[in-house]
Write an enzyme that holds these catalytic residues in place. Structure first.
Site, PDB file in Angstrom:
ATOM      1  N   SER A   1       0.825  -1.219   0.000  1.00  0.00           N
ATOM      2  CA  SER A   1       0.000   0.000   0.000  1.00  0.00           C
ATOM      3  C   SER A   1       0.860   1.270   0.000  1.00  0.00           C
ATOM      4  CB  SER A   1      -0.991   0.008   1.172  1.00  0.00           C
ATOM      5  OG  SER A   1      -0.325   0.217   2.389  1.00  0.00           O
ATOM      6  N   ASN A   2       2.028   1.230   0.637  1.00  0.00           N
ATOM      7  CA  ASN A   2       2.911   2.408   0.578  1.00  0.00           C
ATOM      8  C   ASN A   2       3.461   2.590  -0.830  1.00  0.00           C
ATOM      9  OD1 ASN A   2       3.438   3.935   3.199  1.00  0.00           O
ATOM     10  ND2 ASN A   2       3.435   1.797   3.889  1.00  0.00           N
TER      11      ASN A   2
ATOM     12  N   ARG B   1      13.109  -7.499   5.035  1.00  0.00           N
ATOM     13  CA  ARG B   1      14.434  -8.119   5.102  1.00  0.00           C
ATOM     14  C   ARG B   1      15.437  -7.074   5.560  1.00  0.00           C
ATOM     15  NH1 ARG B   1      16.223 -12.657   2.731  1.00  0.00           N
ATOM     16  NH2 ARG B   1      18.243 -11.715   2.320  1.00  0.00           N
TER      17      ARG B   1
ATOM     18  N   HIS C   1       8.795   3.419   8.617  1.00  0.00           N
ATOM     19  CA  HIS C   1       8.646   2.586   9.818  1.00  0.00           C
ATOM     20  C   HIS C   1       7.415   3.053  10.600  1.00  0.00           C
ATOM     21  CE1 HIS C   1       9.894  -0.098  12.975  1.00  0.00           C
ATOM     22  NE2 HIS C   1       9.588   0.858  13.835  1.00  0.00           N
TER      23      HIS C   1
ATOM     24  N   ASP D   1      16.685   0.264  11.736  1.00  0.00           N
ATOM     25  CA  ASP D   1      15.821   1.448  11.853  1.00  0.00           C
ATOM     26  C   ASP D   1      16.527   2.620  12.546  1.00  0.00           C
ATOM     27  OD1 ASP D   1      13.694  -0.013  10.684  1.00  0.00           O
ATOM     28  OD2 ASP D   1      13.145  -0.848  12.621  1.00  0.00           O
TER      29      ASP D   1
ATOM     30  N   GLU E   1       1.360   7.202   6.928  1.00  0.00           N
ATOM     31  CA  GLU E   1       2.461   6.662   6.114  1.00  0.00           C
ATOM     32  C   GLU E   1       2.233   7.017   4.657  1.00  0.00           C
ATOM     33  OE1 GLU E   1       3.584   2.520   6.752  1.00  0.00           O
ATOM     34  OE2 GLU E   1       2.646   2.525   8.706  1.00  0.00           O
TER      35      GLU E   1
HETATM   36  C1  GAR Z   1       3.841  -0.630   6.762  1.00  0.00           C
HETATM   37  O1  GAR Z   1       3.047  -0.330   7.884  1.00  0.00           O
HETATM   38  C2  GAR Z   1       5.286  -0.304   7.052  1.00  0.00           C
HETATM   39  O2  GAR Z   1       5.445   0.831   7.851  1.00  0.00           O
HETATM   40  C3  GAR Z   1       5.733  -1.544   7.774  1.00  0.00           C
HETATM   41  O3  GAR Z   1       5.119  -2.586   7.084  1.00  0.00           O
HETATM   42  C4  GAR Z   1       3.898  -2.136   6.522  1.00  0.00           C
HETATM   43  C5  GAR Z   1       3.901  -2.462   5.055  1.00  0.00           C
HETATM   44  O4  GAR Z   1       2.659  -2.186   4.470  1.00  0.00           O
HETATM   45  N1  GAR Z   1       7.154  -1.664   7.787  1.00  0.00           N
HETATM   46  C6  GAR Z   1       7.850  -2.121   8.824  1.00  0.00           C
HETATM   47  O5  GAR Z   1       7.332  -2.520   9.843  1.00  0.00           O
HETATM   48  C7  GAR Z   1       9.353  -2.118   8.632  1.00  0.00           C
HETATM   49  N2  GAR Z   1      10.007  -2.383   9.862  1.00  0.00           N
HETATM   50  P1  GAR Z   1       2.484  -2.016   2.910  1.00  0.00           P
HETATM   51  O6  GAR Z   1       3.103  -3.279   2.262  1.00  0.00           O
HETATM   52  O7  GAR Z   1       1.008  -1.970   2.699  1.00  0.00           O
HETATM   53  O8  GAR Z   1       3.182  -0.781   2.489  1.00  0.00           O
END
Ligand code: GAR
Length: 205
Positions: free
Chosen positions: A13-14, A96, A114, A150, A179
């Site tokens: 989604s990001n 990863r 994050h 991070d 985000e």
């Molecule tokens: C998001 O909330 C991102 O911030 C998190 O995984 C999700 C991915 O969502 N990332 C972490 O936790 C990294 N440590 P998405 O695939 O829908 O973008």
């Protein structure tokens, strides 16, 4: 123009928010390639629908070292113009850890999102960590990737108030909305060369 590579592992989604904002706001960056370490990542289909090239570099069952895996990623990025000179790499739910060699090669050209206000709650399940700790506010952070977990220089953060009756799901949902706002904004700032890095601090010019 600058070339963008996005690394994903799942929902994407990001990534979707970044790709759509690039189009809508005419951000001067070319979305060159989306790479997933997971062949079943939902984000792959979303990228294809948006007309962006995808590649799968499966990590499950990969027999080599972390560095050898990252070499494959670097080679796919480079092939598509996402080079240390002319590229930006966005980690968007890419689950990863990246090898120091990869980080060094693309110094201050890899960014990550994050779901917490770093340096609080790094690692996994950050929203759950925030709820269990009892913080009144959490949020999200876009930062450059360094060789720590991070820990790289922070570019943008957004604050989200924690509600008394929040569940991991409800808090994650409100954080995700932020985000989707700040990650494309960070890409925009990078593409317009507005981010300067001084040691572990950044300045938006
Ligand atoms: C998001 O909330 C991102 O911030 C998190 O995984 C999700 C991915 O969502 N990332 C972490 O936790 C990294 N440590 P998405 O695939 O829908 O973008």
């Amino acid at each position: 123009m600058l070339n963008l590579g996005i690394l994903i592992s799942g929902r994407g989604s990001n990534m979707e928010s970044i790709l759509k904002t690039i189009k809508r706001k005419k951000i001067p960056i070319n979305p060159a390639i989306v790479i997933s370490n997971n062949p079943n990542a939902k984000g792959l289909r979303i990228a294809q629908k948006l007309g962006v090239k995808t590649e799968i570099i499966e990590s499950k069952g990969f027999k080599g070292t972390r560095e050898e895996y990252d070499e494959k990623i670097i080679s796919a990025l480079s092939k598509n113009g996402v080079t240390p000179k002319n590229g930006l790499v966005c980690l968007a739910g890419f689950m990863r850890i990246i090898s120091p060699k990869f980080v060094k090669k693309y110094k201050n050209r890899i960014i990550n999102i994050h779901p917490a206000l770093l340096p609080a709650f790094p690692g996994l399940d950050s929203q759950k960590q925030a709820l269990e700790y009892g913080t009144k506010y959490s949020g999200c952070t876009v930062h450059f990737v360094d060789s720590g977990m991070d820990t790289g220089p922070i570019i943008i953060q957004a604050v989200v108030k924690v509600k008394e009756n929040d569940t991991e799901e409800s808090l994650s949902k409100r954080i995700l909305k932020e985000e989707h706002r700040i990650y494309p904004e960070a890409v925009n700032l990078f593409a317009r060369k507005k981010i300067k890095v001084y040691g572990r601090k950044t300045k938006i010019t």
